[in-house]
Design a protein around this motif. Structure first.
Motif, mmCIF file in Angstrom:
data_model
loop_
_atom_site.group_PDB
_atom_site.id
_atom_site.type_symbol
_atom_site.label_atom_id
_atom_site.label_comp_id
_atom_site.label_asym_id
_atom_site.label_seq_id
_atom_site.Cartn_x
_atom_site.Cartn_y
_atom_site.Cartn_z
ATOM 1 N N LYS A 1 0.802 -1.222 0.000
ATOM 2 C CA LYS A 1 0.000 0.000 0.000
ATOM 3 C C LYS A 1 0.838 1.277 0.000
ATOM 4 C CE LYS A 1 -3.934 -2.042 2.479
ATOM 5 N NZ LYS A 1 -4.805 -1.954 3.675
ATOM 6 N N GLU A 2 2.061 1.195 0.529
ATOM 7 C CA GLU A 2 2.868 2.396 0.720
ATOM 8 C C GLU A 2 4.185 2.317 -0.046
ATOM 9 O OE1 GLU A 2 1.596 4.913 2.141
ATOM 10 O OE2 GLU A 2 -0.134 3.908 3.072
ATOM 11 N N LYS A 3 4.656 3.476 -0.486
ATOM 12 C CA LYS A 3 5.952 3.572 -1.146
ATOM 13 C C LYS A 3 7.048 4.044 -0.201
ATOM 14 C CE LYS A 3 4.014 4.521 -5.722
ATOM 15 N NZ LYS A 3 3.968 5.474 -6.873
ATOM 16 N N ARG A 4 6.642 4.585 0.951
ATOM 17 C CA ARG A 4 7.623 5.063 1.919
ATOM 18 C C ARG A 4 7.035 4.969 3.319
ATOM 19 N NH1 ARG A 4 5.941 10.192 3.350
ATOM 20 N NH2 ARG A 4 4.502 11.180 1.890
ATOM 21 N N LEU A 5 7.911 5.017 4.311
ATOM 22 C CA LEU A 5 7.506 4.968 5.716
ATOM 23 C C LEU A 5 8.391 5.925 6.497
ATOM 24 C CD1 LEU A 5 5.964 3.734 8.128
ATOM 25 C CD2 LEU A 5 7.689 1.914 8.190
ATOM 26 N N ASN A 6 7.765 6.888 7.165
ATOM 27 C CA ASN A 6 8.529 7.879 7.917
ATOM 28 C C ASN A 6 8.854 7.441 9.333
ATOM 29 O OD1 ASN A 6 6.371 9.690 6.108
ATOM 30 N ND2 ASN A 6 8.502 10.366 5.994
ATOM 31 N N LEU A 7 7.964 6.657 9.924
ATOM 32 C CA LEU A 7 8.138 6.316 11.334
ATOM 33 C C LEU A 7 7.659 4.902 11.623
ATOM 34 C CD1 LEU A 7 8.644 6.940 14.337
ATOM 35 C CD2 LEU A 7 6.386 8.013 14.408
ATOM 36 N N ASN B 1 20.956 6.659 6.451
ATOM 37 C CA ASN B 1 19.953 7.699 6.217
ATOM 38 C C ASN B 1 18.696 7.525 7.066
ATOM 39 O OD1 ASN B 1 21.232 9.313 4.080
ATOM 40 N ND2 ASN B 1 21.120 7.419 2.902
ATOM 41 N N THR B 2 18.702 6.515 7.924
ATOM 42 C CA THR B 2 17.609 6.287 8.877
ATOM 43 C C THR B 2 18.180 6.358 10.282
ATOM 44 O OG1 THR B 2 16.361 4.886 7.347
ATOM 45 C CG2 THR B 2 15.884 4.610 9.684
ATOM 46 N N SER B 3 17.455 6.966 11.206
ATOM 47 C CA SER B 3 17.919 7.021 12.593
ATOM 48 C C SER B 3 17.122 6.055 13.451
ATOM 49 C CB SER B 3 17.834 8.440 13.162
ATOM 50 O OG SER B 3 16.517 8.930 13.122
ATOM 51 N N PHE B 4 17.759 5.603 14.527
ATOM 52 C CA PHE B 4 17.207 4.549 15.370
ATOM 53 C C PHE B 4 17.277 4.990 16.832
ATOM 54 C CE2 PHE B 4 18.779 2.814 11.480
ATOM 55 C CZ PHE B 4 17.869 1.834 11.113
ATOM 56 N N VAL B 5 16.157 4.841 17.534
ATOM 57 C CA VAL B 5 16.051 5.275 18.927
ATOM 58 C C VAL B 5 15.574 4.113 19.787
ATOM 59 C CG1 VAL B 5 14.825 6.783 20.543
ATOM 60 C CG2 VAL B 5 15.595 7.684 18.337
ATOM 61 N N ARG C 1 12.660 7.161 10.633
ATOM 62 C CA ARG C 1 13.088 6.857 12.009
ATOM 63 C C ARG C 1 12.398 5.614 12.547
ATOM 64 N NH1 ARG C 1 13.787 11.964 15.591
ATOM 65 N NH2 ARG C 1 15.126 12.247 13.768
ATOM 66 N N VAL C 2 13.157 4.887 13.364
ATOM 67 C CA VAL C 2 12.672 3.725 14.094
ATOM 68 C C VAL C 2 12.774 4.038 15.580
ATOM 69 C CG1 VAL C 2 13.109 1.309 14.674
ATOM 70 C CG2 VAL C 2 13.367 2.094 12.304
ATOM 71 N N VAL C 3 11.698 3.808 16.317
ATOM 72 C CA VAL C 3 11.711 3.987 17.767
ATOM 73 C C VAL C 3 11.217 2.701 18.423
ATOM 74 C CG1 VAL C 3 10.849 5.291 19.747
ATOM 75 C CG2 VAL C 3 11.265 6.460 17.570
ATOM 76 N N PRO D 1 13.209 -1.065 3.517
ATOM 77 C CA PRO D 1 13.101 -0.466 2.176
ATOM 78 C C PRO D 1 12.181 0.756 2.144
ATOM 79 C CG PRO D 1 13.046 -2.844 2.004
ATOM 80 C CD PRO D 1 12.960 -2.529 3.470
ATOM 81 N N LEU D 2 11.059 0.698 2.859
ATOM 82 C CA LEU D 2 10.151 1.848 2.901
ATOM 83 C C LEU D 2 10.765 2.998 3.690
ATOM 84 C CD1 LEU D 2 6.622 0.241 3.468
ATOM 85 C CD2 LEU D 2 7.730 0.874 1.317
ATOM 86 N N LEU D 3 11.463 2.680 4.775
ATOM 87 C CA LEU D 3 12.149 3.718 5.552
ATOM 88 C C LEU D 3 13.238 4.385 4.713
ATOM 89 C CD1 LEU D 3 12.339 1.696 8.855
ATOM 90 C CD2 LEU D 3 11.282 3.954 8.687
ATOM 91 N N SER D 4 13.964 3.593 3.949
ATOM 92 C CA SER D 4 15.019 4.143 3.092
ATOM 93 C C SER D 4 14.433 5.048 2.016
ATOM 94 C CB SER D 4 15.823 3.008 2.445
ATOM 95 O OG SER D 4 16.478 2.234 3.430
#
Length: 340
Positions: free
Chosen positions: A98-104, A214-218, A158-160, A144-147
């Protein structure tokens, strides 16, 4: 401490970003994940929100609240039991279609129990799965979506994971990993499970930050928040009204917790490694400013360096945890076997 006023001002600024930010909230029908998803709905413009959980009725209530807060929000509930990794693959495939990208990607699943090891059909302990393996499977599947999000405006990727980066060293804990039995197949106790889930989450996310710059992780510690985490422990539900009164001075209100975690999920203080410069950038988990992986306390401040955790890192923890986790995913998810 990052003052709540500053946090709310930052969160309010999210409306200035392009509409249509996409967030996945694992455990999102209750507790901290829901409070953060509600804050995301409140402050973002026309956000797409995926709630992952088990309860349809809880999801219906959550979605109704989001639509009341922001009629332009687009919430979707995906019902599944994530204690089985194969179910996570199915859910992630639906999101990817359903999605081409994922912000969070925001994750809080947990399981409080007084029982010992509860092995799933995949050969892993249920508590351990919810606190560690399930979360990292979501990360692996959705990278892949986060990238893709990192390459488009507003570059938020970002991943939290909400648990506790320092639980293994509290009250004199050793902060060590049993590298000979990382899955605790033969050495399981509730204490070691808690320590391993925390430490392995620390070092897996640190490794991801090194590989995916290019993705940050918390990894965030929430402090005391009134959630439903202990509902499965006998007699605890009967004590909750009394506990709420006694513990109120030491608890973070659930709405404040949501605002604080949204800040951790969106603030430029916690950038990916590729963009880790700036005066306000936080020192990462390995002691390097802007490393892309951040271990945060409930108040938005980074945990200080800890000699025990540094020694464990020095023993090759990052690569050993990554290798073990990839082996588990290969056996369980790709080959359809039980582990080990």
């Amino acid at each position: 401490m990052v003052k709540l006023q500053a946090i709310r001002a930052h969160n309010a600024s999210l409306k200035s970003l392009a509409p249509g930010l996409v967030g996945v909230f694992v455990g999102g029908t209750s507790g901290i994940a829901l409070s953060t998803a509600l804050a995301f709905a409140r402050h973002a413009s026309s956000p797409k929100i995926y709630l992952i959980g088990r309860s349809q009725s809880a999801a219906d209530n959550a979605i109704a609240s989001m639509k009341t807060i922001n009629p332009s929000a687009q919430p979707t509930f995906l019902q599944t039991d994530i204690s089985l990794l194969k179910n996570i693959d199915t859910v992630c495939a639906k999101i990817t279609s359903k999605e081409k990208r994922l912000n969070l990607l925001f994750m809080t699943p947990g399981y409080m129990t007084m029982k010992g090891r509860e092995e799933t059909a995949e050969g892993l302990d249920r508590k351990f799965v919810l606190h560690y393996y399930a979360r990292m499977r979501f990360v692996t599947n959705l990278l892949p979506l986060l990238s893709a999000a990192a390459q488009s405006e507003p570059n938020l990727s970002r991943v939290v994971s909400v648990l506790d980066p320092h639980v293994s060293v509290r009250v004199g804990g050793a902060g060590k990993l049993n590298f000979a039995d990382l899955s605790l197949k033969d050495t399981f106790t509730l204490n070691t499970c808690g320590a391993h889930a925390s430490l392995m989450g620390n070092f897996f996310l640190e490794g991801m930050a090194q590989r995916h710059v290019n993705t940050s992780f918390v990894h965030a510690y929430p402090s005391g928040v009134a959630t439903g985490l202990m509902r499965d422990i006998p007699l605890v539900p009967l004590l909750i009204p009394v506990l709420k009164i006694l513990l109120r001075p030491f608890m973070v209100p659930i709405e404040e917790s949501g605002e604080r975690h949204l800040f951790a999920a969106t603030s430029e203080r916690f950038p990916p490694k590729a963009h880790g410069e700036g005066s306000d950038v936080t020192v990462g988990s390995d002691g390097t400013k802007g490393s892309g992986c951040y271990w945060l306390s409930w108040d938005g401040q980074a945990f200080p360096q800890n000699a025990k955790l540094d020694r464990t890192r020095g023993e090759g923890a990052v690569e050993k945890v990554l290798q073990h986790t990839e082996e588990v995913f290969k056996q369980v998810c790709e080959e359809g076997k039980t582990y080990p």
